[in-house]
Design a protein around this motif. Structure first.
Motif, PDB file in Angstrom:
ATOM      1  N   VAL A 190     102.162 -21.256  99.315  1.00 15.31           N
ATOM      2  CA  VAL A 190     100.966 -20.705  99.970  1.00 15.31           C
ATOM      3  C   VAL A 190     100.138 -19.798  99.066  1.00 15.31           C
ATOM      4  N   VAL A 232     102.235 -12.652 107.419  1.00 16.17           N
ATOM      5  CA  VAL A 232     102.700 -13.899 106.820  1.00 16.17           C
ATOM      6  C   VAL A 232     104.122 -13.636 106.327  1.00 16.17           C
ATOM      7  N   ASP A 286     108.410 -20.687  99.460  1.00 18.84           N
ATOM      8  CA  ASP A 286     107.432 -20.313 100.489  1.00 18.84           C
ATOM      9  C   ASP A 286     106.250 -19.585  99.854  1.00 18.84           C
ATOM     10  N   ILE A 315      98.342 -19.798 107.908  1.00 24.66           N
ATOM     11  CA  ILE A 315      99.608 -19.140 107.532  1.00 24.66           C
ATOM     12  C   ILE A 315      99.765 -17.766 108.181  1.00 24.66           C
TER      13      ILE A 315
END
Length: 127
Positions: free
Chosen positions: A113, A102, A109, A91
């Motif tokens: 992650v 990132v 989103d 990422i």
């Protein structure tokens, strides 16, 4: 209740009326869960210091995305020969061996992650 490290950051964000405030707050929640990480405003954005060194900065402009910038402070340091951490998630976008980014455009989103992001933060604070 979410732990907020610095009320000045909340006040700063309140005045902005940022369209991605929910994403910013989720990232703040994640970052403020790390022992020894101090939150402040620097470079016109939330900034996080560890052992009195700037290490992670949130880029909140332009308003179409939020970025977390992983770095070693404002002063340019000699580049390490290899990347500072091993990001197995993929990422991070590396700008230099000691600086990576990132990006987030929506809350999904951030949520998607979060486990990888937590691992990256923990690794970053060890270097």
């Amino acid at each position: 209740m979410m732990k907020i490290n610095d009320g000045n950051v909340t006040n700063f964000l309140d005045e902005l009326n940022h369209p991605l405030r929910r994403e910013i707050e989720e990232l703040r929640f994640i970052l403020n869960s790390y022992e020894g990480l101090s939150e402040n405003i620097k470079w016109n954005a939330p900034n996080y210091s560890f052992k009195n060194q700037d290490r992670i900065t949130m880029k909140i402009f332009p308003h179409n995305q939020i970025q977390l910038i992983f770095h070693r402070g404002a002063k340019k340091l000699e580049q390490p020969s290899q990347r500072l951490i091993d990001d197995t998630s993929g990422i991070l976008v590396w700008k230099e061996n000691d600086r990576a980014i990132v990006s987030f455009k929506k809350i999904d989103d951030v949520i998607r992650v979060t486990p990888d992001l937590k691992n990256i933060i923990a690794l970053w604070l060890q270097v």
